[in-house]
Design an enzyme around this catalytic site. Structure first.
Site, PDB file in Angstrom:
ATOM      1  N   HIS A 306      -2.731  12.953  -6.819  1.00  0.00           N
ATOM      2  CA  HIS A 306      -1.923  12.152  -5.895  1.00  0.00           C
ATOM      3  C   HIS A 306      -1.761  10.756  -6.475  1.00  0.00           C
ATOM      4  O   HIS A 306      -2.696  10.190  -7.026  1.00  0.00           O
ATOM      5  CB  HIS A 306      -2.605  12.070  -4.523  1.00  0.00           C
ATOM      6  CG  HIS A 306      -1.700  11.628  -3.424  1.00  0.00           C
ATOM      7  ND1 HIS A 306      -1.386  10.305  -3.200  1.00  0.00           N
ATOM      8  CD2 HIS A 306      -1.037  12.340  -2.475  1.00  0.00           C
ATOM      9  CE1 HIS A 306      -0.582  10.213  -2.163  1.00  0.00           C
ATOM     10  NE2 HIS A 306      -0.351  11.434  -1.703  1.00  0.00           N
ATOM     11  N   ASP A 363       0.071  18.412   0.004  1.00  0.00           N
ATOM     12  CA  ASP A 363       1.367  19.073  -0.195  1.00  0.00           C
ATOM     13  C   ASP A 363       1.182  20.510  -0.661  1.00  0.00           C
ATOM     14  O   ASP A 363       1.961  21.398  -0.293  1.00  0.00           O
ATOM     15  CB  ASP A 363       2.197  18.293  -1.221  1.00  0.00           C
ATOM     16  CG  ASP A 363       2.493  16.878  -0.767  1.00  0.00           C
ATOM     17  OD1 ASP A 363       2.939  16.720   0.376  1.00  0.00           O
ATOM     18  OD2 ASP A 363       2.287  15.939  -1.541  1.00  0.00           O
TER      19      ASP A 363
END
Length: 427
Positions: A306, A363
């Site tokens: 991330h 995600d």
């Protein structure tokens, strides 16, 4: 003891105050920089610039910390529900039982969407991307709700919040129904907010619809995990547009458009597109793990690591359990999801990924859940938008209450210097 920063330009030394946040974040207050020095800062993407002071969300990417109004995301996901968290984010405190009941009842007052909105959605082709439709419908709500929100009136603000929470959920699910060719559903005021999301999305007039508690729990947690994430692209857009005193619907429509970008809200869609590409290429996970490690290979493993969380994504730990429960309960036989499981297992054990903290992020798991529920990839970002709605509302509300000035970034001009105009016949 107050802190001070100094900037020296052309031999002149200038003093600027230093702001320290609740969690000891340090910021140099350069509000008077241009007035004192004639200079501005240059910060592409505003990666080092604080545009506001906010009391909503605290994020520490290095330590993997996410808190809403001081409460850890872990505690909220384990003990609360989406409507309670929405109230917390928007109004600043966890609601009492009476307050959350009143909030839900007040949302129900506005759940009916004007029938003329149906005519607008009928004008879109079935092939239209749901996010484009959602941005348009959100903007159109302004026409049906033209009254300006009085940010100085508590009741006016509260009514606007409830109206937005009510109508956005309905039109967001309509984008899915439109794409599927299904009749549009209406909010059921006898059911809860997340229950209504599931009914609005999946209930058909030909069959009874029963809500699976495991599915409901997974969706509820996903909405909580996405509810706010500090000053990201779409949130900053909502605040920027709202700073012109644009209405709440118009500002959120702008946020939807910003979220649509593949570098922002499209990340979970990119995960499934990657998994589908691997499956179409034979499903060799080891091959693609090797490609991901090869710095000369353009392939990138989507859904791992991330850009903000440098250690781990705290949201991923929470939603992994929900993803496992959904897959187990539904018993989905899907080769794409099998590839996802293999990628996850390999990345969690492979030293290359472990050493670089390239763990599956929120995600990755949200894409898996949506796929298992039969939600098409083009709807993934709409799901993100539903979850992010209370954060957008809270940020807009905070910006207006704080009477922040209109956003107006500066620039460094690098074009042509002053030139003489040449008439057309002499060019």
């Amino acid at each position: 003891m107050s802190k001070t920063a100094f900037i020296e330009i052309d031999g002149q030394r200038h003093e600027f105050p230093v702001i320290v946040g609740t969690e000891n974040e340090v910021a140099i207050d350069i509000l008077k920089l241009r007035a004192l020095t004639g200079a501005i800062t240059y910060d592409p993407g505003y990666k080092n610039s604080g545009a506001c002071k906010s009391a909503i969300t605290y994020l520490d990417g290095e330590e993997g910390i996410l808190r809403y109004r001081g409460y850890s995301i872990e505690d909220l996901a384990a003990n609360s529900n989406f409507l309670e968290v929405s109230y917390l984010i928007i109004f600043g405190a966890l609601p009492t039982k009476e307050q959350v009941t009143q909030f839900e009842n007040d949302i129900r007052k506005y759940t009916l969407v004007n029938e003329e909105m149906r005519k607008i959605i009928e004008g879109f082709p079935r092939t239209a991307h749901p996010m484009g439709v959602l941005a348009s419908l959100t903007s159109a709500l302004t026409a049906f709700n033209p009254k300006v929100v009085d940010a100085d009136c508590e009741k006016s603000l509260y009514d606007a919040v409830c109206k937005t929470m009510a109508k956005f959920l309905v039109i967001a699910t309509w984008t899915y129904r439109k794409a599927k060719g299904y009749p549009l559903n209406y909010y059921d005021n006898t059911a809860g907010y997340v229950d209504n999301f599931l009914k609005l999305m999946f209930a058909l007039p030909t069959d009874p619809y029963e809500i699976d508690p495991i599915v409901k729990n997974a969706i509820d947690k996903l909405f909580i995990l996405h509810a706010d994430h500090e000053q990201n692209c779409s949130t900053s857009t909502v605040r920027m547009v709202g700073s012109s005193h644009a209405g709440l619907f118009a500002s959120i429509s702008a946020g939807v458009s910003a979220l649509w970008g593949p570098l922002h809200g499209g990340a979970n869609q990119a995960v499934l597109e990657m998994l589908e590409a691997i499956q179409q290429d034979g499903g060799d996970v080891e091959k693609y793990m090797a490609k991901a490690k090869d710095k000369d290979d353009p392939f990138r493993l989507m859904g791992f690591g991330h850009r903000v969380y440098k250690n781990f994504d705290p949201r991923a730990r929470i939603i992994k359990k929900a993803a496992d429960e959904v897959l187990s309960k539904l018993g989905v036989d899907d080769p794409v999801l099998e590839i996802a499981k293999k990628l996850e297992e390999t990345a969690l054990k492979d030293p290359y990924f472990v050493q670089r903290h390239l763990y599956p992020n929120v995600d990755f798991y949200s894409g898996i859940i949506y796929r298992a529920l039969g939600i098409p990839t083009e709807m993934f970002t709409v799901m993100f938008a539903i979850g992010r709605l209370p954060g957008w509302i809270a940020q807009w509300k905070e910006m207006r209450i704080n009477k922040e000035p209109i956003g107006r970034p500066r620039q460094v001009y690098i074009g042509e210097p002053s030139r003489e105009f040449v008439s057309l016949e002499n060019r």
